[in-house]
Structure formats: structure tokens, C-alpha cells
Scaffold this motif. Structure first.
Motif, PDB file in Angstrom:
ATOM      1  N   GLY A  75       0.839  -1.190   0.000  1.00 47.62           N
ATOM      2  CA  GLY A  75       0.000   0.000   0.000  1.00 47.62           C
ATOM      3  C   GLY A  75       0.874   1.240   0.000  1.00 47.62           C
ATOM      4  N   ILE A  76       0.497   2.233  -0.797  1.00 43.13           N
ATOM      5  CA  ILE A  76       1.246   3.486  -0.876  1.00 43.13           C
ATOM      6  C   ILE A  76       0.269   4.642  -0.724  1.00 43.13           C
ATOM      7  CG2 ILE A  76       2.683   4.979  -2.327  1.00 43.13           C
ATOM      8  CD1 ILE A  76       3.719   2.446  -3.702  1.00 43.13           C
ATOM      9  N   VAL A  77       0.545   5.513   0.241  1.00 44.96           N
ATOM     10  CA  VAL A  77      -0.209   6.749   0.407  1.00 44.96           C
ATOM     11  C   VAL A  77       0.676   7.863  -0.122  1.00 44.96           C
ATOM     12  CG1 VAL A  77      -1.352   8.324   2.002  1.00 44.96           C
ATOM     13  CG2 VAL A  77      -1.386   5.851   2.442  1.00 44.96           C
ATOM     14  N   ASN A  95      -0.201  -5.407 -13.472  1.00 43.30           N
ATOM     15  CA  ASN A  95      -1.591  -5.848 -13.530  1.00 43.30           C
ATOM     16  C   ASN A  95      -2.193  -5.741 -12.140  1.00 43.30           C
ATOM     17  OD1 ASN A  95      -1.245  -8.526 -12.102  1.00 43.30           O
ATOM     18  ND2 ASN A  95       0.135  -8.830 -13.843  1.00 43.30           N
ATOM     19  N   LYS A  96      -3.509  -5.904 -12.062  1.00 43.28           N
ATOM     20  CA  LYS A  96      -4.211  -5.678 -10.798  1.00 43.28           C
ATOM     21  C   LYS A  96      -3.875  -6.724  -9.733  1.00 43.28           C
ATOM     22  CE  LYS A  96      -8.665  -6.167 -10.990  1.00 43.28           C
ATOM     23  NZ  LYS A  96     -10.058  -6.039 -11.475  1.00 43.28           N
ATOM     24  N   ASP A  97      -3.321  -7.856 -10.158  1.00 45.14           N
ATOM     25  CA  ASP A  97      -2.923  -8.866  -9.178  1.00 45.14           C
ATOM     26  C   ASP A  97      -1.572  -8.561  -8.548  1.00 45.14           C
ATOM     27  OD1 ASP A  97      -5.215 -10.434  -9.682  1.00 45.14           O
ATOM     28  OD2 ASP A  97      -4.264 -11.273 -11.461  1.00 45.14           O
ATOM     29  N   ALA A  98      -0.771  -7.737  -9.210  1.00 46.77           N
ATOM     30  CA  ALA A  98       0.587  -7.481  -8.731  1.00 46.77           C
ATOM     31  C   ALA A  98       0.814  -6.058  -8.236  1.00 46.77           C
ATOM     32  CB  ALA A  98       1.588  -7.783  -9.846  1.00 46.77           C
ATOM     33  N   ASP A  99       0.109  -5.080  -8.803  1.00 43.73           N
ATOM     34  CA  ASP A  99       0.348  -3.684  -8.435  1.00 43.73           C
ATOM     35  C   ASP A  99      -0.139  -3.382  -7.020  1.00 43.73           C
ATOM     36  OD1 ASP A  99       1.362  -3.160 -10.965  1.00 43.73           O
ATOM     37  OD2 ASP A  99      -0.608  -2.613 -11.775  1.00 43.73           O
ATOM     38  N   PRO A 100       0.584  -2.543  -6.287  1.00 43.33           N
ATOM     39  CA  PRO A 100       0.134  -2.176  -4.940  1.00 43.33           C
ATOM     40  C   PRO A 100      -1.080  -1.261  -4.992  1.00 43.33           C
ATOM     41  CG  PRO A 100       2.021  -0.848  -5.561  1.00 43.33           C
ATOM     42  CD  PRO A 100       1.845  -1.873  -6.664  1.00 43.33           C
ATOM     43  N   GLY A 101      -1.764  -1.149  -3.883  1.00 43.44           N
ATOM     44  CA  GLY A 101      -2.842  -0.183  -3.770  1.00 43.44           C
ATOM     45  C   GLY A 101      -2.260   1.195  -3.543  1.00 43.44           C
ATOM     46  N   VAL A 115      -6.170   5.413  -6.473  1.00 46.07           N
ATOM     47  CA  VAL A 115      -5.739   5.611  -7.853  1.00 46.07           C
ATOM     48  C   VAL A 115      -5.469   4.285  -8.554  1.00 46.07           C
ATOM     49  CG1 VAL A 115      -3.953   6.668  -9.313  1.00 46.07           C
ATOM     50  CG2 VAL A 115      -4.728   7.839  -7.254  1.00 46.07           C
ATOM     51  N   LEU A 116      -5.015   3.296  -7.794  1.00 43.63           N
ATOM     52  CA  LEU A 116      -4.574   2.036  -8.399  1.00 43.63           C
ATOM     53  C   LEU A 116      -4.911   0.874  -7.485  1.00 43.63           C
ATOM     54  CD1 LEU A 116      -2.865   0.711 -10.730  1.00 43.63           C
ATOM     55  CD2 LEU A 116      -0.878   0.987  -9.233  1.00 43.63           C
ATOM     56  N   SER A 117      -5.401  -0.222  -8.073  1.00 46.26           N
ATOM     57  CA  SER A 117      -5.687  -1.459  -7.341  1.00 46.26           C
ATOM     58  C   SER A 117      -6.653  -1.226  -6.178  1.00 46.26           C
ATOM     59  CB  SER A 117      -4.375  -2.104  -6.853  1.00 46.26           C
ATOM     60  OG  SER A 117      -3.553  -2.456  -7.934  1.00 46.26           O
ATOM     61  N   HIS A 119      -9.635  -2.644  -5.409  1.00 48.65           N
ATOM     62  CA  HIS A 119     -10.183  -3.814  -4.730  1.00 48.65           C
ATOM     63  C   HIS A 119      -9.096  -4.785  -4.291  1.00 48.65           C
ATOM     64  CE1 HIS A 119     -14.604  -3.435  -6.274  1.00 48.65           C
ATOM     65  NE2 HIS A 119     -14.314  -2.615  -5.291  1.00 48.65           N
ATOM     66  N   LEU A 120      -8.535  -5.525  -5.241  1.00 41.60           N
ATOM     67  CA  LEU A 120      -7.560  -6.561  -4.884  1.00 41.60           C
ATOM     68  C   LEU A 120      -6.337  -5.975  -4.207  1.00 41.60           C
ATOM     69  CD1 LEU A 120      -7.653  -8.981  -7.955  1.00 41.60           C
ATOM     70  CD2 LEU A 120      -8.730  -9.256  -5.719  1.00 41.60           C
ATOM     71  N   GLY A 121      -5.922  -4.780  -4.628  1.00 40.88           N
ATOM     72  CA  GLY A 121      -4.737  -4.161  -4.036  1.00 40.88           C
ATOM     73  C   GLY A 121      -4.992  -3.429  -2.746  1.00 40.88           C
ATOM     74  N   GLY A 122      -6.256  -3.256  -2.364  1.00 43.89           N
ATOM     75  CA  GLY A 122      -6.584  -2.669  -1.070  1.00 43.89           C
ATOM     76  C   GLY A 122      -6.614  -1.159  -1.009  1.00 43.89           C
ATOM     77  N   ALA A 123      -6.536  -0.467  -2.159  1.00 45.27           N
ATOM     78  CA  ALA A 123      -6.525   0.999  -2.119  1.00 45.27           C
ATOM     79  C   ALA A 123      -7.833   1.564  -1.581  1.00 45.27           C
ATOM     80  CB  ALA A 123      -6.222   1.561  -3.505  1.00 45.27           C
ATOM     81  N   ASN A 124      -8.965   0.957  -1.939  1.00 43.49           N
ATOM     82  CA  ASN A 124     -10.240   1.450  -1.419  1.00 43.49           C
ATOM     83  C   ASN A 124     -10.313   1.302   0.092  1.00 43.49           C
ATOM     84  OD1 ASN A 124     -10.878   1.886  -4.077  1.00 43.49           O
ATOM     85  ND2 ASN A 124     -12.660   0.547  -4.125  1.00 43.49           N
ATOM     86  N   ALA A 125      -9.848   0.171   0.596  1.00 43.74           N
ATOM     87  CA  ALA A 125      -9.842  -0.037   2.044  1.00 43.74           C
ATOM     88  C   ALA A 125      -8.898   0.935   2.729  1.00 43.74           C
ATOM     89  CB  ALA A 125      -9.444  -1.477   2.361  1.00 43.74           C
ATOM     90  N   LEU A 126      -7.744   1.188   2.124  1.00 44.10           N
ATOM     91  CA  LEU A 126      -6.786   2.129   2.697  1.00 44.10           C
ATOM     92  C   LEU A 126      -7.365   3.535   2.726  1.00 44.10           C
ATOM     93  CD1 LEU A 126      -3.992   2.688   3.827  1.00 44.10           C
ATOM     94  CD2 LEU A 126      -3.092   2.708   1.495  1.00 44.10           C
ATOM     95  N   ALA A 127      -8.058   3.922   1.668  1.00 43.71           N
ATOM     96  CA  ALA A 127      -8.731   5.222   1.657  1.00 43.71           C
ATOM     97  C   ALA A 127      -9.791   5.288   2.752  1.00 43.71           C
ATOM     98  CB  ALA A 127      -9.363   5.484   0.292  1.00 43.71           C
ATOM     99  N   GLY A 128     -10.476   4.175   2.998  1.00 44.92           N
ATOM    100  CA  GLY A 128     -11.473   4.131   4.067  1.00 44.92           C
ATOM    101  C   GLY A 128     -10.855   4.328   5.438  1.00 44.92           C
ATOM    102  N   VAL A 129      -9.676   3.736   5.664  1.00 44.23           N
ATOM    103  CA  VAL A 129      -8.983   3.915   6.946  1.00 44.23           C
ATOM    104  C   VAL A 129      -8.582   5.369   7.124  1.00 44.23           C
ATOM    105  CG1 VAL A 129      -6.865   3.364   8.213  1.00 44.23           C
ATOM    106  CG2 VAL A 129      -8.193   1.541   7.127  1.00 44.23           C
TER     107      VAL A 129
END
Length: 258
Positions: A75-77, A95-101, A115-117, A119-129
Motif C-alpha cells: 500500500g502506498i499513500v 496488472n491488478k494482481d501485482a500492483d500495490p494499492g 488511484v490504483l488497485s 479492490h484486490l490491491g486494497g486501495a479502497n480499504a486504505l482510503a477508508g482507513v
């Protein structure tokens, strides 16, 4: 609702390139203990003060750090402008399986933008936190989140479920969900607690186009459904496989969940 990250905090990098951004990055590290702050070497003192013991400074261009950040973190902020982040990461996408959120956070902590990944990469969850802890507004553009419906690629993840499907099958099932086509969710195994209080779930009821009426995959009429989500430990019956090909996602709960 509380957000659950699919990776530990020590797999999160917080990147900032300005004094004000570094001050905010220190707050991000404080709410995500274990994360690392990355800043240009010229701001070494500011970074050390903002995130004592958790700052790493680099010489040279920020863009040169992207390959190492992508390799070392899930994950990258980025407290950097959205356009700059797009340009920085574009040459390194796989690809979405390898790129970080990747989440962009503005210097005023008003908006957290995956911006990237997402769902699978967790960016949406990280934004939620970040939204929960800093008071930022998450800006979610993935269709399932915008419409608050089921996310096919997140179903059961926090319960230890894995899924079996090709990229095209995930795309087709996701499209069926967000386009209000009839979707059969056939659950033969695993916990029933997969909707509320999870990354996949929402606060409201399950959308009307997702039906739980069928309890065995043999009772499915393949022609009646835009997609089939099957939760089971069994192999797909050979007689049904050709009819369900391309429109089915199979989920495998842990055996202990039976």
C-alpha cells in the motif's frame, strides 16, 4: 463501518515531497503504526520530526524510487498531486494482481483518492482507513463502491475465502452485478456472514438483483442468470461446466468453515 486492510501496516509507504505534506505524512504514520515515511533528503530533518524512527529519506528524483516502493510495499499513500502520481507510477504498472494499492491524499487531508488497485490491491480499504482516522472524504470510483453493491473480487476475503475464475469471468460477473442483471449466489459452504461488516459489504440490504434462492448448483438454470457466484468445496459438476463457462466465479472457503 470499520475498514480492514488486506496487508499489515509495515507494508505501507507514505510518500511526500513538500514540508506541509511531510507534516501530514507524520499523522498518517501515527494512525498506521508500522508504516514508513519516504521524503526527499533535503527534508530529512522535517521527516525525522514528523515520524520519529519511521522516516526514510532518498536522494535524487522521486520517480526513481517507484520501482523499489512497488517491490517492497503493498500500500502506498502519496501526498502528492493526483496528476503527478499518475505520471510517476504509469511506467511501472503491471496488472491488478501485482500492483500495490495507491491512494492520493491532498495536503489538507480533505480527500483520499484510490488511484490504483482499489479492490484486490486494497486501495479502497486504505482510503477508508484514512477517512475514518483523519476525517478525509474517500473518493471511490469503482462501480460496485459507487453503487454500494457486491464486489465480486472481495466476496469472503476476510473470511479466508479464495476464488477460482479467469480475469474475463471476474469482469463479466462484476458487470452483471453493477448492471442489475440477475446474479445467482449459490452458497453450499462457508460462513453466512459475508455481507455486513466486511470490505465487500455495505450497511444496507443485499441488492435485489443478487438472489440467494438456489441452494445447490445442480438446481441452476444457466440461461436465467447473467452470472453465477458459487461458494462450495465441491468440484463443478461436469454436466454443468460447459453451460456455466465464462459466467461463473467459484469461491473456496476454508474447510474448517463448514
Amino acid at each position: 463501518m470499520p475498514q480492514h486492510l488486506p496487508f499489515p501496516n509495515d507494508r505501507i509507504a507514505v510518500v511526500s515531497i513538500t514540508r506541509h505534506g511531510i507534516a501530514l505524512a507524520g499523522k498518517v504514520v501515527a494512525v498506521l503504526p508500522g508504516a514508513t515515511l519516504f521524503a526527499p533528503d533535503k527534508f530529512r530533518a522535517e521527516a525525522a520530526a514528523a515520524a520519529p524512527g519511521a522516516a526514510a529519506c532518498y536522494a535524487g528524483k522521486t520517480g526513481d524510487q517507484i520501482p523499489a516502493l512497488f517491490a517492497a510495499f503493498d500500500g502506498i499513500v502519496a501526498i502528492v498531486s493526483l496528476g503527478a502520481v499518475v505520471r510517476l507510477i504509469a511506467p511501472h504498472l503491471k496488472n491488478k494482481d501485482a500492483d500495490p494499492g495507491v491512494v492520493v491524499l491532498d495536503e489538507a487531508a480533505r480527500y483520499a483518492i484510490p488511484v490504483l488497485s482499489g479492490h484486490l490491491g486494497g486501495a479502497n480499504a486504505l482510503a477508508g482507513v484514512l477517512a475514518e482516522t483523519l476525517g478525509a472524504q474517500p473518493v471511490l470510483t469503482t462501480a460496485s463502491d459507487a453503487r454500494e453493491t457486491l464486489a465480486v473480487d472481495l466476496l469472503g476475503r476476510e473470511l479466508g475465502w479464495t476464488f477460482e475464475a479467469t480475469h474475463d469471468e471476474i469482469v463479466r460477473a462484476s458487470a452483471a452485478v453493477v448492471n442489475d442483471e440477475p446474479v445467482a449466489l449459490v452458497q453450499e459452504a462457508g460462513s453466512r456472514d459475508w455481507w455486513p461488516r466486511h470490505a465487500n459489504g455495505r450497511g444496507g440490504p443485499l441488492p435485489a438483483n443478487i438472489r440467494l434462492d438456489v441452494t445447490r448448483i445442480e438446481d441452476i438454470d444457466p440461461a436465467a442468470w447473467g452470472a453465477v457466484l458459487w461458494v462450495s468445496h465441491r468440484p463443478l459438476p461436469a454436466a454443468l461446466a460447459p453451460q456455466l463457462a465464462g459466467k461463473t466465479v467459484i469461491y473456496r472457503p476454508p474447510q474448517a468453515a463448514q
